[in-house]
Design a protein around this motif. Structure first.
Motif, mmCIF file in Angstrom:
data_model
loop_
_atom_site.group_PDB
_atom_site.id
_atom_site.type_symbol
_atom_site.label_atom_id
_atom_site.label_comp_id
_atom_site.label_asym_id
_atom_site.label_seq_id
_atom_site.Cartn_x
_atom_site.Cartn_y
_atom_site.Cartn_z
ATOM 1 N N ALA A 172 75.961 30.971 33.077
ATOM 2 C CA ALA A 172 76.019 31.260 31.642
ATOM 3 C C ALA A 172 75.262 30.182 30.885
ATOM 4 N N LEU A 173 74.770 30.554 29.707
ATOM 5 C CA LEU A 173 74.047 29.605 28.864
ATOM 6 C C LEU A 173 75.041 28.649 28.217
ATOM 7 N N PRO A 174 74.898 27.332 28.415
ATOM 8 C CA PRO A 174 75.828 26.394 27.793
ATOM 9 C C PRO A 174 75.619 26.352 26.289
ATOM 10 N N PRO A 175 76.638 25.990 25.529
ATOM 11 C CA PRO A 175 76.475 25.930 24.073
ATOM 12 C C PRO A 175 75.436 24.884 23.692
ATOM 13 N N LEU A 176 74.643 25.222 22.672
ATOM 14 C CA LEU A 176 73.608 24.308 22.202
ATOM 15 C C LEU A 176 74.159 23.430 21.096
ATOM 16 N N LEU A 177 73.757 22.183 21.091
ATOM 17 C CA LEU A 177 74.135 21.247 20.039
ATOM 18 C C LEU A 177 72.892 20.942 19.222
ATOM 19 N N LEU A 178 72.899 21.328 17.950
ATOM 20 C CA LEU A 178 71.732 21.198 17.093
ATOM 21 C C LEU A 178 72.034 20.283 15.922
ATOM 22 N N ASP A 179 71.026 19.472 15.529
ATOM 23 C CA ASP A 179 71.187 18.716 14.286
ATOM 24 C C ASP A 179 70.824 19.627 13.113
ATOM 25 N N ASP A 180 70.928 19.100 11.884
ATOM 26 C CA ASP A 180 70.732 19.942 10.704
ATOM 27 C C ASP A 180 69.357 20.604 10.681
ATOM 28 N N GLU A 181 68.311 19.823 10.923
ATOM 29 C CA GLU A 181 66.958 20.366 10.845
ATOM 30 C C GLU A 181 66.705 21.381 11.948
ATOM 31 N N GLU A 182 67.226 21.121 13.146
ATOM 32 C CA GLU A 182 67.065 22.075 14.242
ATOM 33 C C GLU A 182 67.779 23.388 13.928
ATOM 34 N N ALA A 183 68.994 23.310 13.382
ATOM 35 C CA ALA A 183 69.743 24.517 13.051
ATOM 36 C C ALA A 183 69.029 25.320 11.972
ATOM 37 N N LEU A 184 68.462 24.633 10.980
ATOM 38 C CA LEU A 184 67.744 25.327 9.918
ATOM 39 C C LEU A 184 66.479 25.989 10.472
ATOM 40 N N ALA A 185 65.784 25.298 11.372
ATOM 41 C CA ALA A 185 64.580 25.875 11.979
ATOM 42 C C ALA A 185 64.923 27.118 12.783
ATOM 43 N N VAL A 186 66.034 27.076 13.538
ATOM 44 C CA VAL A 186 66.450 28.239 14.316
ATOM 45 C C VAL A 186 66.815 29.399 13.391
ATOM 46 N N ALA A 187 67.493 29.110 12.269
ATOM 47 C CA ALA A 187 67.869 30.158 11.322
ATOM 48 C C ALA A 187 66.635 30.838 10.748
ATOM 49 N N ILE A 188 65.612 30.055 10.405
ATOM 50 C CA ILE A 188 64.378 30.629 9.869
ATOM 51 C C ILE A 188 63.690 31.485 10.929
ATOM 52 N N ALA A 189 63.637 30.983 12.161
ATOM 53 C CA ALA A 189 62.993 31.730 13.242
ATOM 54 C C ALA A 189 63.721 33.043 13.515
ATOM 55 N N LEU A 190 65.048 33.026 13.506
ATOM 56 C CA LEU A 190 65.818 34.243 13.747
ATOM 57 C C LEU A 190 65.608 35.249 12.626
ATOM 58 N N ARG A 191 65.557 34.771 11.388
ATOM 59 C CA ARG A 191 65.327 35.694 10.269
ATOM 60 C C ARG A 191 63.938 36.312 10.367
ATOM 61 N N THR A 192 62.961 35.519 10.765
ATOM 62 C CA THR A 192 61.616 36.052 10.945
ATOM 63 C C THR A 192 61.585 37.085 12.060
ATOM 64 N N ALA A 193 62.279 36.795 13.167
ATOM 65 C CA ALA A 193 62.308 37.725 14.294
ATOM 66 C C ALA A 193 62.994 39.034 13.912
ATOM 67 N N ALA A 194 64.014 38.946 13.060
ATOM 68 C CA ALA A 194 64.749 40.149 12.672
ATOM 69 C C ALA A 194 63.905 41.101 11.844
ATOM 70 N N SER A 195 62.848 40.585 11.207
ATOM 71 C CA SER A 195 61.999 41.442 10.384
ATOM 72 C C SER A 195 60.581 41.517 10.934
ATOM 73 N N GLY A 196 60.393 41.115 12.196
ATOM 74 C CA GLY A 196 59.058 41.059 12.769
ATOM 75 C C GLY A 196 58.666 42.322 13.484
ATOM 76 N N ARG A 197 57.647 42.181 14.358
ATOM 77 C CA ARG A 197 57.072 43.335 15.020
ATOM 78 C C ARG A 197 57.302 43.309 16.522
ATOM 79 N N VAL A 198 58.390 42.661 16.949
ATOM 80 C CA VAL A 198 58.769 42.682 18.358
ATOM 81 C C VAL A 198 59.945 43.641 18.484
ATOM 82 N N GLY A 199 59.683 44.827 19.018
ATOM 83 C CA GLY A 199 60.702 45.867 19.065
ATOM 84 C C GLY A 199 61.846 45.532 20.005
ATOM 85 N N GLY A 200 63.062 45.922 19.625
ATOM 86 C CA GLY A 200 64.227 45.713 20.461
ATOM 87 C C GLY A 200 64.889 44.373 20.296
ATOM 88 N N ILE A 201 64.342 43.516 19.423
ATOM 89 C CA ILE A 201 64.916 42.184 19.269
ATOM 90 C C ILE A 201 65.550 41.988 17.902
#
Length: 332
Positions: free
Chosen positions: A68-97
């Motif tokens: 199983a994937l172990p839980p990730l520990l992120l600092d503030d900037e890393e968490a914000l970067a992941v949030a932006i990337a996920l929001r971009t992926a949710a509205s992007g052009r990669v189907g099924g994701i």
């Protein structure tokens, strides 16, 4: 001195940040004795984290693949970067994701502290994305292609070209390039003995992964983005457009993407030659007019004819304005 639980969390974060840690270096980062580090590693293993240890001069610690994937520990900037990337992926052009990206984003924002959640909310409310341009690609296919590039594994797949013609391809994949509108696979075509670009949305079904192949130097000296840009711009259409722009190369290069046209300096850089596929004349007419520079069309004749029709339409429209001055003639 950190408490034992805080130290374990910091140790877990460090192990996730690097593929391998030397034992003394890791102990120094934590500010503990190597014996304490070994006890902490044992505690992580008891909690189910797969930490591998190696001895010798290059010995140290590293995560190994687990169930199983172990839980990730992120600092503030890393968490914000992941949030932006996920929001971009949710509205992007990669189907099924899209749905998995939204689910991961909700989980992340629920765990964010209040100070960070406010920043994420501000980004969500202030940043608006335009509708995606270009066809979507399957997330599973994209992951398979990227993995084959990384592991140097051959691929077999069915492909449909721009004219709708099907073919079976056997390739040695080199890399994946995203132009902002489309995804491309750069690969050595073993049947044609040449480098090729493949639009990933034209790959029919999933690719079959084959055996390992010997690495080779990529096209354009390994600059896959330059190779894709040249391939896309000068792809084999029925005709190629060649237009002299009455503006310096540097000025036009700042406005015309490399994936849209190829530019070459002429007249000591005071003018430049634009070359691109002439498969979409209406779009080409629009962009030539939008550049707002003088130009001369060298080829094809169909582009000159299309521009002449547009010029007549513009003159008719201006004529309805009465005494308005006539526009300057186009350079055709």
């Amino acid at each position: 001195m950190l408490s034992a639980s805080s130290r374990l969390l910091q140790l877990l974060s460090l192990l996730q940040a690097r593929r391998h840690w030397a034992g003394p270096e890791l102990a120094e980062r934590l500010g503990v004795h190597p014996r304490t580090l070994r006890r902490d590693i044992d505690r992580l293993r008891e909690l189910g984290y797969p930490v591998a240890a190696s001895s010798g001069v290059a010995g140290g610690y590293a995560f190994r693949p687990g169930q199983a994937l172990p839980p990730l520990l992120l600092d503030d900037e890393e968490a914000l970067a992941v949030a932006i990337a996920l929001r971009t992926a949710a509205s992007g052009r990669v189907g099924g994701i899209e749905e998995p990206a939204l689910q991961a984003m909700v989980k992340l924002e629920q765990l964010m502290p209040a100070r960070l959640r406010r920043r994420a909310d501000a980004l969500r409310s202030a940043v608006q994305a335009m509708d995606p341009v270009g066809p979507s690609v399957d997330a599973g296919l994209l992951a398979d292609l990227a993995g084959a590039c990384r592991d140097q594994l051959g691929l077999d797949f069915d492909y449909v070209d721009a004219k709708g013609g099907p073919s079976r391809r056997r390739v040695e994949p080199q890399g994946v390039v995203h132009t902002g509108h489309r995804w491309y696979l750069v690969a050595w075509d073993t049947l044609r003995s040449d480098w090729r670009t493949f639009r990933i949305d034209r790959i029919a079904g999933m690719a079959t992964v084959g055996g390992h192949f010997a690495p080779r130097t990529g096209p354009e000296g390994g600059d896959l983005r330059a190779f894709v840009a040249r391939s896309v711009v000068l792809s084999p259409h029925a005709e190629q457009a060649r237009v002299i722009l009455h503006a310096p190369l540097a000025q036009m290069a700042a406005r015309i993407p490399a994936t849209a046209a190829r530019l070459e300096a002429v007249d000591d850089g005071q003018r430049c030659l634009l070359q691109c596929g002439a498969h979409a004349l209406d779009s080409l007419v629009y962009w030539l007019m939008a550049l707002e520079v003088e130009f001369e069309v060298l080829a094809p004749v169909a582009l000159r004819e299309r521009l002449a029709l547009v010029a007549e339409r513009v003159l008719r429209g201006v004529g309805r304005l009465g005494d308005s001055p006539k526009p300057a003639p186009l350079w055709l």
